[in-house]
Motif scaffolding. Structure first.
Motif, mmCIF file in Angstrom:
data_model
loop_
_atom_site.group_PDB
_atom_site.id
_atom_site.type_symbol
_atom_site.label_atom_id
_atom_site.label_comp_id
_atom_site.label_asym_id
_atom_site.label_seq_id
_atom_site.Cartn_x
_atom_site.Cartn_y
_atom_site.Cartn_z
ATOM 1 N N LEU A 23 0.825 -1.206 0.000
ATOM 2 C CA LEU A 23 0.000 0.000 0.000
ATOM 3 C C LEU A 23 0.860 1.257 0.000
ATOM 4 N N ARG A 24 1.880 1.288 0.828
ATOM 5 C CA ARG A 24 2.766 2.452 0.862
ATOM 6 C C ARG A 24 3.471 2.636 -0.473
ATOM 7 N N SER A 25 3.893 1.534 -1.070
ATOM 8 C CA SER A 25 4.549 1.604 -2.371
ATOM 9 C C SER A 25 3.600 2.134 -3.436
ATOM 10 N N GLY A 26 2.346 1.648 -3.410
ATOM 11 C CA GLY A 26 1.369 2.105 -4.391
ATOM 12 C C GLY A 26 1.060 3.581 -4.250
ATOM 13 N N LEU A 27 0.831 4.039 -3.014
ATOM 14 C CA LEU A 27 0.557 5.457 -2.788
ATOM 15 C C LEU A 27 1.757 6.318 -3.163
ATOM 16 N N GLY A 28 2.955 5.742 -3.066
ATOM 17 C CA GLY A 28 4.153 6.486 -3.411
ATOM 18 C C GLY A 28 4.240 6.870 -4.876
ATOM 19 N N TYR A 29 3.431 6.223 -5.727
ATOM 20 C CA TYR A 29 3.442 6.556 -7.153
ATOM 21 C C TYR A 29 2.487 7.702 -7.503
ATOM 22 N N LEU A 30 1.687 8.163 -6.543
ATOM 23 C CA LEU A 30 0.754 9.254 -6.843
ATOM 24 C C LEU A 30 1.456 10.500 -7.390
ATOM 25 N N PRO A 31 2.574 10.942 -6.791
ATOM 26 C CA PRO A 31 3.247 12.119 -7.363
ATOM 27 C C PRO A 31 3.687 11.922 -8.814
ATOM 28 N N LEU A 32 4.014 10.686 -9.181
ATOM 29 C CA LEU A 32 4.402 10.438 -10.574
ATOM 30 C C LEU A 32 3.230 10.718 -11.503
ATOM 31 N N GLY A 33 2.030 10.243 -11.127
ATOM 32 C CA GLY A 33 0.855 10.502 -11.957
ATOM 33 C C GLY A 33 0.550 11.977 -12.076
ATOM 34 N N PHE A 34 0.622 12.707 -10.961
ATOM 35 C CA PHE A 34 0.376 14.154 -10.998
ATOM 36 C C PHE A 34 1.441 14.873 -11.820
ATOM 37 N N ALA A 35 2.691 14.445 -11.678
ATOM 38 C CA ALA A 35 3.776 15.092 -12.419
ATOM 39 C C ALA A 35 3.622 14.875 -13.919
ATOM 40 N N ILE A 36 3.246 13.673 -14.311
ATOM 41 C CA ILE A 36 3.044 13.406 -15.740
ATOM 42 C C ILE A 36 1.901 14.263 -16.272
ATOM 43 N N GLY A 37 0.800 14.351 -15.508
ATOM 44 C CA GLY A 37 -0.317 15.189 -15.937
ATOM 45 C C GLY A 37 0.090 16.640 -16.101
ATOM 46 N N ALA A 38 0.866 17.154 -15.151
ATOM 47 C CA ALA A 38 1.345 18.532 -15.258
ATOM 48 C C ALA A 38 2.260 18.694 -16.466
ATOM 49 N N GLY A 39 3.104 17.687 -16.691
ATOM 50 C CA GLY A 39 4.011 17.748 -17.834
ATOM 51 C C GLY A 39 3.278 17.767 -19.166
ATOM 52 N N ILE A 40 2.207 16.976 -19.271
ATOM 53 C CA ILE A 40 1.412 16.976 -20.502
ATOM 54 C C ILE A 40 0.843 18.369 -20.763
ATOM 55 N N GLY A 41 0.314 19.007 -19.690
ATOM 56 C CA GLY A 41 -0.219 20.360 -19.855
ATOM 57 C C GLY A 41 0.853 21.357 -20.256
ATOM 58 N N ILE A 42 2.010 21.267 -19.635
ATOM 59 C CA ILE A 42 3.121 22.174 -19.969
ATOM 60 C C ILE A 42 3.578 21.958 -21.407
ATOM 61 N N GLY A 43 3.745 20.686 -21.800
ATOM 62 C CA GLY A 43 4.186 20.398 -23.157
ATOM 63 C C GLY A 43 3.203 20.884 -24.199
ATOM 64 N N THR A 44 1.910 20.692 -23.925
ATOM 65 C CA THR A 44 0.875 21.141 -24.865
ATOM 66 C C THR A 44 0.926 22.649 -25.052
ATOM 67 N N GLY A 45 1.144 23.390 -23.944
ATOM 68 C CA GLY A 45 1.212 24.837 -24.042
ATOM 69 C C GLY A 45 2.495 25.350 -24.677
ATOM 70 N N MET A 46 3.565 24.591 -24.581
ATOM 71 C CA MET A 46 4.865 25.042 -25.093
ATOM 72 C C MET A 46 5.031 24.786 -26.590
ATOM 73 N N ILE A 47 4.318 23.798 -27.129
ATOM 74 C CA ILE A 47 4.525 23.427 -28.532
ATOM 75 C C ILE A 47 4.261 24.587 -29.492
ATOM 76 N N PRO A 48 3.120 25.322 -29.383
ATOM 77 C CA PRO A 48 2.902 26.420 -30.336
ATOM 78 C C PRO A 48 3.985 27.489 -30.274
ATOM 79 N N ARG A 49 4.624 27.644 -29.119
ATOM 80 C CA ARG A 49 5.612 28.723 -28.966
ATOM 81 C C ARG A 49 7.018 28.292 -29.381
ATOM 82 N N PHE A 50 7.413 27.078 -28.991
ATOM 83 C CA PHE A 50 8.792 26.651 -29.219
ATOM 84 C C PHE A 50 8.940 25.557 -30.278
#
Length: 461
Positions: free
Chosen positions: A281-308
């Motif tokens: 359980l602790r190991s599984g919950l430890g992956y939550l930040p990875l999911g949030f980080a990937i989601g944030a990264g997708i949003g950042i990448g989507t916004g950066m593509i038209p500019r860069f």
């Protein structure tokens, strides 16, 4: 259900290993059995859905998935577990292409179709993220077997409702087009041989028959696949598709990406539970930040593509993800979660997520509407193949290095940790290499963000 099962086994791997008596090299087959079949047969599954009907193939895939899940849950030996995982991977290759096609056809209004496809994509992402948490809960509170049994009521629900809600559909063809079954069989068997040989190298010398024979057979079958694809009237993957340099490079980079990504989650889970003594359980919950980080990264990448532009975003994302894996490679037997695991996980997740929209754009670079479905399918196949090959290579590397360290008198926990960190560094190098290839070889890609799902809808429509 399908995406859940791609991640739900990770957290339960140590318990499965202990319960069924897997070796660590053999344990990789719990993941690779699924990946090889789903990746090797995905393109064929899409063609079968076109020819025989999407509803029929989806129902067939769900039945196969349910039966295979029951086999995994009831497994009494490593062989029975791996056989069930092969079945689940085959079921994904049958059901996944049919499910997208059906959803696209059910909604004729553009706005409703966009909303439905958004829900479909969101559920897939949610399934992948929840897999870690559900696995930890079920493994801790019940048994690892329930991570497979949980699929059965979902499958029953689909089998009851789908025939009542969805009519059959298939692609109307102007001429009879044969199915390239031979190409699917030889490519899947070739990959199986190579992965089997690489994993055998974790426990046997490189020159032994157990290693050499499957490797040679695998390479031979892949060469046969090239001949079959060149001569087939309707090949699964036309070789001329790779004439475009950008598409070829991004697919190679995607292979590197998934090789590093899957190996990272596989070995980090074993490190947490077997070296740091985390509960599932602790190991599984430890992956939550990875999911949030990937989601944030997708949003950042989507916004950066038209500019860069696609090229810059993809290259920086790959190199940044490599930095995240390098930070993870600094772990030792006394590392904490906050100070040791989390920093590398967040850096890796954000930069890895930012590459995803850019890689999708590049995979569709220069394709016609008729070829967009093929382009998306090739990218998905390369990701699955990269996952299987990466796991075989990097796990073998880690285990052989750990074995040598133990023979030299190093404590087992320290030796195993050293093997994992070496594999993380190699994964980091693969990520950086992917970024360098993108920077050096990409053509100019239109920065307008393209939606692969919308492209597939247009082909189906």
């Amino acid at each position: 259900m399908i995406l859940l099962d791609m991640t739900i086994v990770n957290v339960a791997l140590p318990k499965i290993e202990e319960s069924l008596g897997f070796t660590q090299a053999g344990l990789a087959w719990v993941v690779n059995g699924y990946l090889l079949m789903s990746g090797g047969l995905l393109m064929l599954g899409g063609r079968l859905a076109d020819v025989f009907g999407r509803r029929r193939l989806l129902l067939t895939g769900v039945v196969v998935f349910a039966v295979a899940s029951a086999v995994c849950g009831a497994a009494l030996s490593p062989g029975m577990m791996v056989a069930g995982r092969f079945g689940q991977g085959t079921a994904e290759a049958i059901a996944a292409p049919a499910s997208l096609g059906l959803i696209a056809l059910l909604f004729t209004d553009h706005k409703e179709r966009t909303k439905a496809l958004g829900i479909w994509g969101g559920l897939m992402a949610l399934g992948g993220t929840l897999g870690y948490i559900i696995s930890g809960l079920l493994t801790d509170l019940a048994s690892w077997r329930w991570i497979f049994y949980i699929n059965l009521p979902v499958a029953v629900l689909v089998l009851v409702l789908l025939p009542r809600l969805v009519s059959e559909s298939r692609m109307v063809r102007e001429k009879n087009e044969g199915l390239d079954v031979t190409g699917a069989i030889t490519s899947t068997a070739g990959l199986f041989g190579i992965v089997f040989g690489l994993l055998q190298a974790a426990e046997h010398p490189w020159g032994s028959a157990r290693v050499v024979l499957p490797l040679v057979a695998g390479v031979f079958l892949l060469l046969v696949t090239l001949i079959v694809e060149r001569r087939a009237a309707n090949p699964l993957i036309p070789l001329q598709f790779f004439n475009n340099r950008t598409r070829s490079v991004v697919n190679v980079a995607s292979l590197f990406f998934m090789a590093a990504f899957i190996s990272y989650t596989f070995m980090l889970t074993l490190f947490e539970q077997q070296i740091l003594d985390y509960s599932p359980l602790r190991s599984g919950l430890g992956y939550l930040p990875l999911g949030f980080a990937i989601g944030a990264g997708i949003g950042i990448g989507t916004g950066m593509i038209p500019r860069f532009g696609v090229k810059a975003v993809a290259a920086v994302g790959f190199i940044g993800a490599g930095v995240g894996l390098f930070l993870t490679s600094l772990l030792d037997t006394n590392s904490s979660y906050l100070g040791g695991i989390l920093p590398g996980m967040v850096v890796f997740g954000v930069f890895a997520g930012s590459t995803m929209p850019a890689a999708t754009n590049a995979a569709l670079h220069g394709v016609t509407a008729q070829d967009s479905g093929l382009a998306s399918g090739v990218q998905n196949t390369m990701q699955q193949v990269g996952s299987a090959l990466g796991l075989a290579v990097l796990v073998t590397l880690a285990l052989r290095y750990a074995g040598d360290e133990i023979q030299n008198g190093v404590a087992p926990d320290t030796a195993v940790t050293s093997g994992y960190t070496l594999a993380f560094r190699v994964g980091a190098a693969l990520m950086v290499l992917g970024g360098v290839l993108i920077m050096a070889l990409f053509e100019r890609v239109n920065p307008e963000l393209r939606n692969p799902t919308a492209e597939v809808v247009e082909v189906i429509r």
